[in-house]
Enzyme design. Sequence first.
Site, PDB file in Angstrom:
ATOM      1  N   HIS A   1       8.300  -1.663  47.984  1.00 44.61           N
ATOM      2  CA  HIS A   1       8.784  -2.361  49.172  1.00 44.61           C
ATOM      3  C   HIS A   1       8.322  -3.814  49.191  1.00 44.61           C
ATOM      4  O   HIS A   1       9.033  -4.685  49.679  1.00 44.61           O
ATOM      5  CB  HIS A   1       8.304  -1.644  50.434  1.00 44.61           C
ATOM      6  CG  HIS A   1       9.086  -0.414  50.759  1.00 44.61           C
ATOM      7  ND1 HIS A   1       9.348  -0.020  52.055  1.00 44.61           N
ATOM      8  CD2 HIS A   1       9.669   0.518  49.960  1.00 44.61           C
ATOM      9  CE1 HIS A   1      10.060   1.107  52.039  1.00 44.61           C
ATOM     10  NE2 HIS A   1      10.256   1.443  50.777  1.00 44.61           N
ATOM     11  N   ASP A   2       7.146  -4.068  48.697  1.00 42.70           N
ATOM     12  CA  ASP A   2       6.667  -5.449  48.644  1.00 42.70           C
ATOM     13  C   ASP A   2       7.482  -6.258  47.631  1.00 42.70           C
ATOM     14  O   ASP A   2       7.975  -7.339  47.946  1.00 42.70           O
ATOM     15  CB  ASP A   2       5.186  -5.488  48.271  1.00 42.70           C
ATOM     16  CG  ASP A   2       4.658  -6.911  48.191  1.00 42.70           C
ATOM     17  OD1 ASP A   2       4.819  -7.657  49.178  1.00 42.70           O
ATOM     18  OD2 ASP A   2       4.111  -7.290  47.146  1.00 42.70           O
TER      19      ASP A   2
ATOM     20  N   ASP B   1       4.387 -10.385  46.060  1.00 41.64           N
ATOM     21  CA  ASP B   1       3.511 -11.428  46.581  1.00 41.64           C
ATOM     22  C   ASP B   1       2.647 -10.958  47.746  1.00 41.64           C
ATOM     23  O   ASP B   1       2.059 -11.766  48.456  1.00 41.64           O
ATOM     24  CB  ASP B   1       4.330 -12.649  47.006  1.00 41.64           C
ATOM     25  CG  ASP B   1       5.269 -12.340  48.179  1.00 41.64           C
ATOM     26  OD1 ASP B   1       5.392 -11.158  48.568  1.00 41.64           O
ATOM     27  OD2 ASP B   1       5.873 -13.292  48.721  1.00 41.64           O
TER      28      ASP B   1
ATOM     29  N   ASP C   1      10.231  16.608  45.012  1.00 42.93           N
ATOM     30  CA  ASP C   1      10.119  17.500  43.855  1.00 42.93           C
ATOM     31  C   ASP C   1       9.436  18.755  44.370  1.00 42.93           C
ATOM     32  O   ASP C   1       8.238  18.765  44.609  1.00 42.93           O
ATOM     33  CB  ASP C   1       9.292  16.839  42.751  1.00 42.93           C
ATOM     34  CG  ASP C   1       9.058  17.750  41.554  1.00 42.93           C
ATOM     35  OD1 ASP C   1       9.444  18.933  41.619  1.00 42.93           O
ATOM     36  OD2 ASP C   1       8.477  17.272  40.559  1.00 42.93           O
TER      37      ASP C   1
ATOM     38  N   SER D   1       3.446  -9.930  50.561  1.00 52.29           N
ATOM     39  CA  SER D   1       3.944 -10.309  51.885  1.00 52.29           C
ATOM     40  C   SER D   1       4.029  -9.107  52.820  1.00 52.29           C
ATOM     41  O   SER D   1       3.930  -9.258  54.042  1.00 52.29           O
ATOM     42  CB  SER D   1       5.303 -10.999  51.772  1.00 52.29           C
ATOM     43  OG  SER D   1       6.232 -10.197  51.047  1.00 52.29           O
TER      44      SER D   1
END
Length: 320
Positions: free
Chosen positions: A61-62, A69, A237, A71
């Site tokens: 996700h970053d 970075d 899974d 964020s």
Amino acid sequence: MKITTIIIFFFFVLPFTFAELRVGFYSSTCPSAETIVRDVVQKRFNQDKSIAAALLRMHFHDCFVKGCDASLLIDPTSTRTSEKIAGPNQTVREFELIDEAKILIEQACPSTVSCADILALATRDAVALAGGIRYSVPTGRRDGLLSDPSLVNLPSPSLSVPGALQFFTAKGLTLADMVTLLGAHTVGFAHCSVFQNRLSNVGGGVDPTMDPVLAATLVQICGLDRAVLSDPRVFLDQNSSFLFDNGFYNEVMMRRGILHIDQQLALDKMSRNMVESFAANGTSFQEKFAKAIVKMGTIGALVGDEGEIRRSCRAFNNPL
């Protein structure tokens, strides 16, 4: 969207940027950095094996938004929002693990190691502890100076393979990268609300591409009422839920994919051969996953004098 190891992200980086990231970047300036991160991850993994999924999700996700970075790690304040408030990020977890590693590293080597690198290293260590291959992580990233929730645009788990691929190719990742990185779902889970439509679709029935036995199990766990207040979670899974292996590919080959995009990997002619190959050869998956996540980790990396080295991963050094 509530989901744990999820749709995987993208690569675009100029050649000089990749060249400035290197394995052992802190060997002289902070030689204990990687050991500190590994010890923090080991301690937390001993308490909760699901951190592999959490850190993979956080890393993905970053990197997806503005690049790798850190964020995503910025806290919102009374005067400024951050990526954390975006819908897909509200269930991201294990920020405290990154904080702990950062505090210890700051004590050893002040203002030297970026939060972006700590996240990349912690993810690598968690994957290895969960049974994955231990790959080398090039470091030297700097932390970003912007965290804007309006920039958060993650591909939905209800996409088709061609639909998801558009997100990947827009950032320079290939179909093979996408199929490989989605294998991180082997240690992930999803809340029922994310795939509820596969249990009670518009026609009133269960998605015919789902194994009937799995569907019956999921109906028992999730129910058929999308308005139900509780929102249980299930492993993506079902066989080796905490083990980073190729089990995910075997599951989707048997029509036991929980998410629509996961099942489509085994059904779409674009990706089916790769799924079959990974299902048959776990070593190949492990090796290719290591290469793909290292590639992903270079997305938009800030290097040299760009960005900053944060003192705290939750705040910019000089907030406006």
